[in-house]
Design a protein around this motif. Structure first.
Motif, mmCIF file in Angstrom:
data_model
loop_
_atom_site.group_PDB
_atom_site.id
_atom_site.type_symbol
_atom_site.label_atom_id
_atom_site.label_comp_id
_atom_site.label_asym_id
_atom_site.label_seq_id
_atom_site.Cartn_x
_atom_site.Cartn_y
_atom_site.Cartn_z
ATOM 1 N N SER A 28 0.819 -1.206 0.000
ATOM 2 C CA SER A 28 0.000 0.000 0.000
ATOM 3 C C SER A 28 0.855 1.259 0.000
ATOM 4 C CB SER A 28 -0.953 0.051 1.193
ATOM 5 O OG SER A 28 -0.214 0.275 2.382
ATOM 6 N N CYS A 29 0.169 2.383 0.072
ATOM 7 C CA CYS A 29 0.802 3.691 0.144
ATOM 8 C C CYS A 29 0.091 4.476 1.235
ATOM 9 C CB CYS A 29 0.672 4.400 -1.206
ATOM 10 S SG CYS A 29 1.325 6.074 -1.225
ATOM 11 N N ALA A 30 0.791 4.768 2.324
ATOM 12 C CA ALA A 30 0.206 5.547 3.418
ATOM 13 C C ALA A 30 0.317 7.027 3.071
ATOM 14 C CB ALA A 30 0.920 5.248 4.729
ATOM 15 N N ILE A 31 -0.823 7.716 3.146
ATOM 16 C CA ILE A 31 -0.904 9.119 2.745
ATOM 17 C C ILE A 31 -1.517 9.921 3.890
ATOM 18 C CG2 ILE A 31 -1.873 10.740 1.055
ATOM 19 C CD1 ILE A 31 -2.189 8.285 -0.844
ATOM 20 N N ASP A 32 -0.893 11.048 4.217
ATOM 21 C CA ASP A 32 -1.413 11.965 5.229
ATOM 22 C C ASP A 32 -2.925 12.137 5.032
ATOM 23 O OD1 ASP A 32 -2.325 14.550 6.285
ATOM 24 O OD2 ASP A 32 -0.217 15.054 6.595
ATOM 25 N N ALA A 33 -3.699 11.953 6.093
ATOM 26 C CA ALA A 33 -5.161 12.023 6.020
ATOM 27 C C ALA A 33 -5.652 13.360 5.468
ATOM 28 C CB ALA A 33 -5.766 11.756 7.395
ATOM 29 N N ASP A 34 -4.930 14.443 5.737
ATOM 30 C CA ASP A 34 -5.327 15.746 5.199
ATOM 31 C C ASP A 34 -5.255 15.751 3.676
ATOM 32 O OD1 ASP A 34 -5.736 16.738 7.775
ATOM 33 O OD2 ASP A 34 -3.747 17.673 7.883
ATOM 34 N N LEU A 35 -4.234 15.086 3.121
ATOM 35 C CA LEU A 35 -4.104 15.003 1.664
ATOM 36 C C LEU A 35 -5.173 14.094 1.074
ATOM 37 C CD1 LEU A 35 -0.229 14.792 1.221
ATOM 38 C CD2 LEU A 35 -1.717 16.787 1.028
ATOM 39 N N LEU A 36 -5.455 12.970 1.758
ATOM 40 C CA LEU A 36 -6.525 12.081 1.292
ATOM 41 C C LEU A 36 -7.834 12.852 1.175
ATOM 42 C CD1 LEU A 36 -6.079 8.744 3.299
ATOM 43 C CD2 LEU A 36 -5.667 9.113 0.871
ATOM 44 N N GLU A 37 -8.170 13.587 2.218
ATOM 45 C CA GLU A 37 -9.430 14.333 2.230
ATOM 46 C C GLU A 37 -9.451 15.414 1.152
ATOM 47 O OE1 GLU A 37 -11.928 17.292 5.151
ATOM 48 O OE2 GLU A 37 -10.733 15.704 6.078
ATOM 49 N N ALA A 38 -8.375 16.178 1.049
ATOM 50 C CA ALA A 38 -8.329 17.263 0.059
ATOM 51 C C ALA A 38 -8.463 16.735 -1.365
ATOM 52 C CB ALA A 38 -7.029 18.058 0.215
ATOM 53 N N ALA A 39 -7.892 15.552 -1.621
ATOM 54 C CA ALA A 39 -7.940 14.966 -2.959
ATOM 55 C C ALA A 39 -9.192 14.129 -3.197
ATOM 56 C CB ALA A 39 -6.696 14.107 -3.192
ATOM 57 N N SER A 44 0.815 14.933 9.346
ATOM 58 C CA SER A 44 2.144 14.337 9.471
ATOM 59 C C SER A 44 3.013 14.549 8.241
ATOM 60 C CB SER A 44 2.020 12.822 9.722
ATOM 61 O OG SER A 44 1.447 12.176 8.574
ATOM 62 N N GLY A 45 2.387 14.807 7.094
ATOM 63 C CA GLY A 45 3.133 14.908 5.840
ATOM 64 C C GLY A 45 3.596 13.562 5.315
ATOM 65 N N THR A 46 3.120 12.484 5.923
ATOM 66 C CA THR A 46 3.563 11.143 5.550
ATOM 67 C C THR A 46 3.129 10.759 4.144
ATOM 68 O OG1 THR A 46 3.560 10.368 7.833
ATOM 69 C CG2 THR A 46 3.359 8.677 6.129
ATOM 70 N N LEU A 47 4.068 10.206 3.413
ATOM 71 C CA LEU A 47 3.805 9.521 2.154
ATOM 72 C C LEU A 47 4.754 8.331 2.155
ATOM 73 C CD1 LEU A 47 2.310 9.343 -0.517
ATOM 74 C CD2 LEU A 47 4.164 10.638 -1.535
#
Length: 126
Positions: A25-36, A66-69
């Protein structure tokens, strides 16, 4: 007839982690998931600007802010820490739906913080 159109895009994100031993998988900062407009477990295509690799995996939620990707499992072979990538998701739409469709696009800085989103003028961005 169904058309395949761009649904979501996170543009020029930076890979922050790479974990070959994770199941995938690819873990993505929840803020980025929501915005996209991306959902956990949704298929994402990843285009690596650093090495030219193109591959698919699925998104999982990382901590908001977190800025995590993180590239996990086999994806860790395709994109490493510091690589610049574009993440895209696509959707199937009828011709009528496609005529009204606009993808959700998110531009990020080098720390994966949102610079602006689709429809927002660059001078409006924080």
């Amino acid at each position: 007839m169904q058309l395949t159109l761009l649904k979501s895009k996170i543009h020029r994100a930076t890979v922050t982690e790479s974990d070959l031993e994770y199941e995938g998988s690819c873990a993505i900062d929840a803020d980025l998931l929501e915005a996209a407009g991306l959902h956990p477990y949704e298929r994402v295509e990843i285009y690596n600007l650093t090495n030219g690799e193109r591959f698919a995996t699925y998104a999982i939620r990382a901590e908001a802010g977190s800025g995590t990707l993180s590239m996990n499992g086999a994806a860790a072979h395709k994109a490493g820490v510091g690589h610049q990538v574009i993440l895209c998701a696509y959707c199937g739409l009828s011709a009528e739906e496609a005529a009204e469709h606009e993808p959700r696009i998110v531009w990020v800085d080098q720390a994966n913080r949102i610079r602006r989103t689709h429809g927002e003028r660059p001078e409006d961005a924080a």
